[in-house]
Scaffold this motif. Structure first.
Motif, PDB file in Angstrom:
ATOM      1  N   PRO A 140       0.778  -1.243   0.000  1.00  0.00           N
ATOM      2  CA  PRO A 140       0.000   0.000   0.000  1.00  0.00           C
ATOM      3  C   PRO A 140       0.809   1.293   0.000  1.00  0.00           C
ATOM      4  CG  PRO A 140      -0.005  -0.976   2.186  1.00  0.00           C
ATOM      5  CD  PRO A 140       0.676  -1.955   1.286  1.00  0.00           C
ATOM      6  N   TYR A 141       2.066   1.276   0.480  1.00  0.00           N
ATOM      7  CA  TYR A 141       2.808   2.533   0.670  1.00  0.00           C
ATOM      8  C   TYR A 141       4.141   2.496  -0.068  1.00  0.00           C
ATOM      9  CZ  TYR A 141      -0.709   3.232   4.257  1.00  0.00           C
ATOM     10  OH  TYR A 141      -1.910   3.358   4.922  1.00  0.00           O
ATOM     11  N   TRP A 142       4.505   3.665  -0.641  1.00  0.00           N
ATOM     12  CA  TRP A 142       5.656   3.730  -1.532  1.00  0.00           C
ATOM     13  C   TRP A 142       6.541   4.933  -1.265  1.00  0.00           C
ATOM     14  CZ3 TRP A 142       6.710  -0.297  -4.661  1.00  0.00           C
ATOM     15  CH2 TRP A 142       5.710  -1.276  -4.711  1.00  0.00           C
ATOM     16  N   GLN A 143       7.824   4.772  -1.577  1.00  0.00           N
ATOM     17  CA  GLN A 143       8.794   5.856  -1.565  1.00  0.00           C
ATOM     18  C   GLN A 143       9.591   5.772  -2.853  1.00  0.00           C
ATOM     19  OE1 GLN A 143       9.742   8.089   1.869  1.00  0.00           O
ATOM     20  NE2 GLN A 143       7.732   7.990   0.893  1.00  0.00           N
ATOM     21  N   VAL A 144      10.110   6.926  -3.287  1.00  0.00           N
ATOM     22  CA  VAL A 144      10.807   7.021  -4.562  1.00  0.00           C
ATOM     23  C   VAL A 144      12.235   7.497  -4.328  1.00  0.00           C
ATOM     24  CG1 VAL A 144      10.800   8.076  -6.860  1.00  0.00           C
ATOM     25  CG2 VAL A 144       8.627   7.503  -5.732  1.00  0.00           C
ATOM     26  N   THR A 145      13.170   6.822  -4.966  1.00  0.00           N
ATOM     27  CA  THR A 145      14.589   7.118  -4.806  1.00  0.00           C
ATOM     28  C   THR A 145      15.209   7.385  -6.179  1.00  0.00           C
ATOM     29  OG1 THR A 145      15.300   4.814  -5.042  1.00  0.00           O
ATOM     30  CG2 THR A 145      14.618   5.529  -2.837  1.00  0.00           C
ATOM     31  N   ALA A 146      16.514   7.560  -6.195  1.00  0.00           N
ATOM     32  CA  ALA A 146      17.199   7.806  -7.466  1.00  0.00           C
ATOM     33  C   ALA A 146      17.609   6.521  -8.169  1.00  0.00           C
ATOM     34  CB  ALA A 146      18.435   8.685  -7.237  1.00  0.00           C
ATOM     35  N   ASP A 156      19.975   2.863  -3.966  1.00  0.00           N
ATOM     36  CA  ASP A 156      19.464   3.727  -2.896  1.00  0.00           C
ATOM     37  C   ASP A 156      18.280   3.079  -2.191  1.00  0.00           C
ATOM     38  OD1 ASP A 156      21.307   5.743  -3.261  1.00  0.00           O
ATOM     39  OD2 ASP A 156      20.013   6.960  -4.531  1.00  0.00           O
ATOM     40  N   SER A 157      17.368   2.498  -2.962  1.00  0.00           N
ATOM     41  CA  SER A 157      16.202   1.853  -2.353  1.00  0.00           C
ATOM     42  C   SER A 157      16.628   0.754  -1.390  1.00  0.00           C
ATOM     43  CB  SER A 157      15.286   1.273  -3.436  1.00  0.00           C
ATOM     44  OG  SER A 157      14.683   2.299  -4.190  1.00  0.00           O
ATOM     45  N   ASN A 158      17.553  -0.089  -1.818  1.00  0.00           N
ATOM     46  CA  ASN A 158      18.019  -1.161  -0.942  1.00  0.00           C
ATOM     47  C   ASN A 158      18.730  -0.619   0.287  1.00  0.00           C
ATOM     48  OD1 ASN A 158      17.163  -3.578  -2.253  1.00  0.00           O
ATOM     49  ND2 ASN A 158      18.713  -3.272  -3.821  1.00  0.00           N
ATOM     50  N   GLY A 179      17.711   9.436   1.420  1.00  0.00           N
ATOM     51  CA  GLY A 179      17.229  10.457   0.502  1.00  0.00           C
ATOM     52  C   GLY A 179      18.340  11.330  -0.054  1.00  0.00           C
ATOM     53  N   THR A 180      18.199  11.714  -1.314  1.00  0.00           N
ATOM     54  CA  THR A 180      19.065  12.680  -1.963  1.00  0.00           C
ATOM     55  C   THR A 180      18.169  13.761  -2.550  1.00  0.00           C
ATOM     56  OG1 THR A 180      18.970  11.549  -4.104  1.00  0.00           O
ATOM     57  CG2 THR A 180      20.708  10.863  -2.589  1.00  0.00           C
ATOM     58  N   THR A 181      18.732  14.910  -2.857  1.00  0.00           N
ATOM     59  CA  THR A 181      17.897  16.014  -3.345  1.00  0.00           C
ATOM     60  C   THR A 181      17.279  15.710  -4.708  1.00  0.00           C
ATOM     61  OG1 THR A 181      19.886  17.076  -4.214  1.00  0.00           O
ATOM     62  CG2 THR A 181      19.084  17.812  -2.066  1.00  0.00           C
ATOM     63  N   LEU A 182      17.840  14.746  -5.444  1.00  0.00           N
ATOM     64  CA  LEU A 182      17.260  14.382  -6.730  1.00  0.00           C
ATOM     65  C   LEU A 182      16.289  13.214  -6.626  1.00  0.00           C
ATOM     66  CD1 LEU A 182      20.260  14.790  -9.200  1.00  0.00           C
ATOM     67  CD2 LEU A 182      18.283  16.284  -8.907  1.00  0.00           C
ATOM     68  N   SER A 183      16.100  12.667  -5.445  1.00  0.00           N
ATOM     69  CA  SER A 183      15.114  11.591  -5.284  1.00  0.00           C
ATOM     70  C   SER A 183      13.723  12.124  -5.606  1.00  0.00           C
ATOM     71  CB  SER A 183      15.128  11.069  -3.846  1.00  0.00           C
ATOM     72  OG  SER A 183      16.366  10.482  -3.536  1.00  0.00           O
ATOM     73  N   ALA A 184      12.950  11.337  -6.358  1.00  0.00           N
ATOM     74  CA  ALA A 184      11.567  11.688  -6.690  1.00  0.00           C
ATOM     75  C   ALA A 184      11.471  13.045  -7.384  1.00  0.00           C
ATOM     76  CB  ALA A 184      10.686  11.667  -5.452  1.00  0.00           C
ATOM     77  N   ASN A 185      12.474  13.359  -8.212  1.00  0.00           N
ATOM     78  CA  ASN A 185      12.417  14.643  -8.913  1.00  0.00           C
ATOM     79  C   ASN A 185      11.263  14.649  -9.917  1.00  0.00           C
ATOM     80  OD1 ASN A 185      13.506  14.051 -11.799  1.00  0.00           O
ATOM     81  ND2 ASN A 185      15.000  13.055 -10.457  1.00  0.00           N
TER      82      ASN A 185
END
Length: 463
Positions: free
Chosen positions: A130-136, A140-142, A325-331
Motif C-alpha cells: 500500500p505505501y511507496w517511496q521514490v529514490t534515485a 538507494d532503495s536497498n 534520501g538525496t535532493t534528486l530523489s523523486a524529482n
C-alpha cells in the motif's frame, strides 16, 4: 578441454580473428576510445563500460526500440537493453513525450506534484503493497530499506544469498566460501569488516537459511526471487515460500528486490508467486530508462517505520537526519516519466509480446545446444533467458560461477557484436522488449549457431 566442452586454444584463435575484425570495421569507435583516454579514467565515463568483449569500447550514437546505432553507422539488435534499464525498449514514445512535456515545467523542486500521487496509486495497485517511496536508484532503495529494517527490528545483521545482486550497497558485498561469510573479492577502499553485520548463505539451501535466522540477530533477508547476476539461478519449488515462513518465525523482515526479475510478469515474481514481502524494491526500468528507484512496504511496516522515526527523534539532539534520501530523489522529471511508464509502457500488452518471444529464444538456445552436442543448459524467467556452460541449470550462486568460462563467453559476445547483435555482458543473458520481433530472435539464434559452428571447426576445438 574446458568445462564448456571447447578447448581454450580454439577460443584463443577464434577471439584473435574477431578482435581484428572489430578494429577493422569500427574506426570511429577506435578513434573515440583513444581520445577518451585523455580525459576519462579508463577511457569511459564509468569504469565497467570498458569490460565488454570488444578490444575498445563500442561508442553508441543513438538508440530506439530494440535497436541502437554506433558511431560507425552499424545497426544492432539489442538483447541487453541497458541490463534491464531499457527493459521496454530504448526511448519508448510515451517516455520521450513525457520528457519533452516536463522539460519546460521544472526538473527538480524537492516538492511533490500530482504525478507522485498517481504513481503511488498505480504502484500499490500493481504490486499489492500500500505505501511507496521514490529514490534515485535501486541501490538507494536497498540501502534505505536496510536502514528501515534495522531501525524497526533493532537488529544489525543483514542476510543475503551467495552471488546476490543488489547494486552497490556496502552490506551486500559478501560471498559464502566453505560455509563462511567473506568479503567479496575485488572491493576497493573497503574500510570496515563487512562480515560483522552481513551474512551470506547459498541460495536454495533451506537448512542454511534456518541456521542463519535462528541466531536471532538478522534484521532482514534481502533477496532476488531468482538470482540474475551471478548467472541465472531459479528457486527450487517451495523455496521462496520457506523464506517467507522462516523469516516470520524468527522475527526477520523479508525484502524482495525485483530490479531484474520484474521481467517475469507485470506484477513481478512478487504478485505471480504470492511472495508477500515486508518491503519490495525495483529500480532501473520503472521510469522507462530515466534514473529512478522505488520501494514499497506493507501497512504493518509503515506503522513500524513511524515508530522507528519516533524513537530516533527522541534520541536526537537538534535536527535529526534519517540517513535516507538525496535532493534528486523523486524529482519532477522522474515522477512524470514513471507515471507515463506505468500507464502506457509497462503494460500487460507489453508482457504479452515479450514473454512468448523469450520462450522462442530459450527454445532456440536449447536446439543449438542439442545440435552441437554441447553440455550446456538454458535458464529462463519471463522475458529473460540465458545459456550457461553447464549440463544442468545451477541451483546456487557457486554452481553458476563454477560454470563461467570468461574467454569463451567474451568470444561469442564479440562474434555477435561484429554481426550486429548485443547480449548482456559478463554472462550470456538476453532480454526481449516490446519492440523485439520474431525475426530478431531468429537472427540471434542463427548467428550464435554460425559462431559455434565456426568455433568447433577450428582444429583441436573438441580435443
Amino acid at each position: 578441454m574446458t568445462a564448456s566442452g571447447i578447448s581454450s586454444s580454439a577460443v584463443e584463435i577464434f577471439t584473435a580473428r574477431e578482435r581484428a575484425r572489430f578494429l577493422q570495421q569500427n574506426p570511429q569507435s577506435v578513434a573515440l576510445a583513444e581520445r577518451a583516454r585523455q580525459s576519462l579514467f579508463g577511457g569511459v565515463p564509468m569504469h565497467w563500460m570498458a569490460d565488454w568483449s570488444t578490444p575498445c569500447p563500442l561508442f553508441v550514437e543513438r538508440a530506439k526500440g530494440a535497436r541502437f546505432y554506433d558511431v560507425d553507422g552499424h545497426e544492432y539488435i539489442d538483447f541487453c537493453l541497458g541490463d534491464t534499464g531499457s527493459m521496454f525498449g530504448h526511448s519508448p514514445d510515451p517516455i520521450a513525450k513525457a520528457i519533452a512535456e516536463q522539460a519546460n515545467n521544472g526538473l527538480t523542486t524537492m516538492l511533490p506534484g500530482e504525478d507522485a500521487v498517481v504513481a503511488g496509486e498505480l504502484l500499490a495497485e500493481r504490486f499489492g503493497l500500500p505505501y511507496w517511496q521514490v529514490t534515485a536508484t535501486a541501490t538507494d532503495s536497498n540501502r534505505y530499506v536496510l536502514r528501515w529494517a534495522r531501525g524497526i527490528t533493532r537488529r544489525n545483521v543483514l542476510l543475503v544469498f551467495d552471488g546476490c545482486y543488489h547494486g552497490t550497497v556496502d552490506d551486500v558485498m559478501v560471498r559464502c566460501h566453505d560455509g563462511q561469510t567473506r568479503p567479496r573479492s575485488g572491493l576497493i577502499g573497503q574500510a570496515y569488516d563487512l562480515t560483522q553485520h552481513s551474512r551470506s548463505i547459498p541460495f536454495n539451501d533451506v537448512a542454511a537459511l534456518e541456521a542463519a535466522l535462528a541466531q536471532g540477530d538478522v534484521a532482514a533477508l534481502l533477496c532476488e526471487p531468482a538470482m540474475t547476476n551471478i548467472g541465472m539461478v531459479m528457486p527450487e519449488p517451495g523455496f521462496m515460500a520457506r523464506c517467507r515462513e522462516l523469516t516470520r518465525k524468527y522475527g526477520t523482515l523479508l525484502i524482495i528486490d525485483e530490479t531484474h526479475t520484474i521481467s517475469t510478469d507485470i506484477g513481478g515474481c512478487t504478485r505471480l508467486w504470492n511472495l508477500d514481502p515486508d518491503f519490495f524494491v525495483v529500480g532501473k526500468p520503472i521510469a522507462g530508462g530515466v534514473p529512478c528507484g522505488i520501494f514499497g512496504c506493507s501497512a504493518a511496516m509503515a506503522e513500524a517505520m513511524q515508530q522507528a522515526r519516533q524513537r530516533a527523534s527522541q534520541n536526537s539532539h537538534g535536527h535529526g537526519h534519517s540517513g535516507m534520501g538525496t535532493t534528486l530523489s523523486a524529482n519532477a522529471l522522474a515522477m512524470h516519466c514513471m507515471r507515463a511508464n506505468l500507464e502506457q509502457v509497462m503494460t500487460q500488452a507489453a508482457y504479452d509480446h515479450m514473454l512468448p518471444l523469450a520462450r522462442r529464444l530459450a527454445d532456440g538456445f536449447r536446439s543449438l545446444i542439442g545440435k552441437h552436442d554441447l553440455q550446456w543448459s538454458v535458464t529462463e524467467l519471463g522475458a529473460r533467458s540465458e545459456f550457461q556452460f553447464c549440463a544442468v541449470p545451477p541451483k546456487t550462486g557457486a554452481q553458476a560461477e563454477a560454470a563461467f568460462h570468461d574467454e569463451l563467453q567474451m568470444a561469442l559476445h564479440l562474434y555477435l557484436i561484429n554481426r550486429g547483435i548485443l547480449i548482456t555482458p559478463f554472462h550470456n543473458m538476453t532480454l526481449c522488449c516490446p519492440s523485439t520481433t520474431a525475426e530478431d530472435v531468429d537472427k540471434l539464434i542463427s548467428m550464435l549457431d554460425q559462431a559455434i559452428t565456426e568455433l568447433l571447426a577450428i582444429p583441436g576445438a573438441r580435443e
